[in-house]
Scaffold this motif. Structure first.
Motif, PDB file in Angstrom:
ATOM      1  N   ARG A  13       0.843  -1.210   0.000  1.00 40.40           N
ATOM      2  CA  ARG A  13       0.000   0.000   0.000  1.00 40.40           C
ATOM      3  C   ARG A  13       0.876   1.257   0.000  1.00 40.40           C
ATOM      4  N   GLU A  14       1.921   1.241   0.802  1.00 39.15           N
ATOM      5  CA  GLU A  14       2.819   2.391   0.861  1.00 39.15           C
ATOM      6  C   GLU A  14       3.512   2.605  -0.484  1.00 39.15           C
ATOM      7  N   PHE A  15       3.945   1.520  -1.116  1.00 36.62           N
ATOM      8  CA  PHE A  15       4.592   1.617  -2.429  1.00 36.62           C
ATOM      9  C   PHE A  15       3.629   2.207  -3.461  1.00 36.62           C
ATOM     10  N   GLU A  16       2.385   1.726  -3.449  1.00 38.70           N
ATOM     11  CA  GLU A  16       1.390   2.235  -4.395  1.00 38.70           C
ATOM     12  C   GLU A  16       1.127   3.725  -4.161  1.00 38.70           C
ATOM     13  N   ALA A  17       1.031   4.124  -2.891  1.00 35.12           N
ATOM     14  CA  ALA A  17       0.793   5.533  -2.575  1.00 35.12           C
ATOM     15  C   ALA A  17       1.981   6.385  -3.027  1.00 35.12           C
ATOM     16  N   LEU A  18       3.200   5.914  -2.781  1.00 32.72           N
ATOM     17  CA  LEU A  18       4.388   6.666  -3.195  1.00 32.72           C
ATOM     18  C   LEU A  18       4.522   6.717  -4.717  1.00 32.72           C
ATOM     19  N   THR A  19       4.148   5.628  -5.381  1.00 33.44           N
ATOM     20  CA  THR A  19       4.177   5.613  -6.846  1.00 33.44           C
ATOM     21  C   THR A  19       3.199   6.641  -7.402  1.00 33.44           C
ATOM     22  N   GLU A  20       2.009   6.701  -6.817  1.00 34.62           N
ATOM     23  CA  GLU A  20       1.015   7.688  -7.252  1.00 34.62           C
ATOM     24  C   GLU A  20       1.506   9.106  -6.962  1.00 34.62           C
ATOM     25  N   GLU A  21       2.083   9.308  -5.789  1.00 34.62           N
ATOM     26  CA  GLU A  21       2.615  10.627  -5.442  1.00 34.62           C
ATOM     27  C   GLU A  21       3.743  11.017  -6.407  1.00 34.62           C
ATOM     28  N   ASN A  22       4.591  10.053  -6.746  1.00 38.10           N
ATOM     29  CA  ASN A  22       5.684  10.298  -7.691  1.00 38.10           C
ATOM     30  C   ASN A  22       5.126  10.703  -9.057  1.00 38.10           C
ATOM     31  N   ARG A  23       4.094   9.996  -9.514  1.00 35.34           N
ATOM     32  CA  ARG A  23       3.471  10.319 -10.801  1.00 35.34           C
ATOM     33  C   ARG A  23       2.899  11.731 -10.773  1.00 35.34           C
ATOM     34  N   THR A  24       2.213  12.063  -9.679  1.00 35.02           N
ATOM     35  CA  THR A  24       1.625  13.403  -9.537  1.00 35.02           C
ATOM     36  C   THR A  24       2.710  14.483  -9.535  1.00 35.02           C
ATOM     37  N   LEU A  25       3.802  14.229  -8.796  1.00 32.26           N
ATOM     38  CA  LEU A  25       4.889  15.207  -8.729  1.00 32.26           C
ATOM     39  C   LEU A  25       5.587  15.367 -10.085  1.00 32.26           C
ATOM     40  N   ARG A  26       5.736  14.271 -10.819  1.00 34.63           N
ATOM     41  CA  ARG A  26       6.351  14.362 -12.152  1.00 34.63           C
ATOM     42  C   ARG A  26       5.472  15.186 -13.098  1.00 34.63           C
ATOM     43  N   LEU A  27       4.163  14.973 -12.983  1.00 35.25           N
ATOM     44  CA  LEU A  27       3.225  15.747 -13.802  1.00 35.25           C
ATOM     45  C   LEU A  27       3.311  17.226 -13.434  1.00 35.25           C
ATOM     46  N   ALA A  28       3.348  17.524 -12.132  1.00 33.21           N
ATOM     47  CA  ALA A  28       3.453  18.914 -11.679  1.00 33.21           C
ATOM     48  C   ALA A  28       4.772  19.524 -12.158  1.00 33.21           C
TER      49      ALA A  28
END
Length: 110
Positions: free
Chosen positions: A73-88
């Motif tokens: 769950r933590e990995f999935e959350a960090l992966t999503e956060e990483n994707r969001t930050l890359r988009l930003a």
């Protein structure tokens, strides 16, 4: 007549009457039963210890399973956060480039 009263297995048996074949046979049976009792008691102790070990292993495995699920769950959350930050970051780079172009146009027209 043979007594059926229970004698604790930990007490030593009374010696047989050597003149009586029946007494000798009862004594022999008692010794055999006492020996079997101690073997069974020892086996029960070993099995109880093994049971504790297996319960501990099962508890550890369940804890590791919960920990692994939490890590997923933590990995999935960090992966999503990483994707969001890359988009930003990508959007910020685009905005910066637009601002540079606008700035250069202003500098060139002055």
């Amino acid at each position: 007549m043979i007594s059926t009263a229970r004698v604790p297995a930990d007490k030593p048996p009374l010696p047989p009457c050597h003149d009586s074949e029946e007494s000798m046979e009862v004594f022999k049976q008692h010794c055999q039963i006492a020996e079997e009792y101690h073997e069974v008691k020892k086996e029960i102790t070993l099995l109880e210890q093994r049971k504790k070990e297996l319960i501990a292993k099962l508890d550890q495995a369940e804890k590791e399973k919960v920990d692994a699920a939490e890590l997923v769950r933590e990995f999935e959350a960090l992966t999503e956060e990483n994707r969001t930050l890359r988009l930003a970051q990508s959007q910020c780079v685009e905005q910066l480039e637009k601002l540079r172009i606008q700035y250069q146009k202003r500098q060139g027209s002055s």
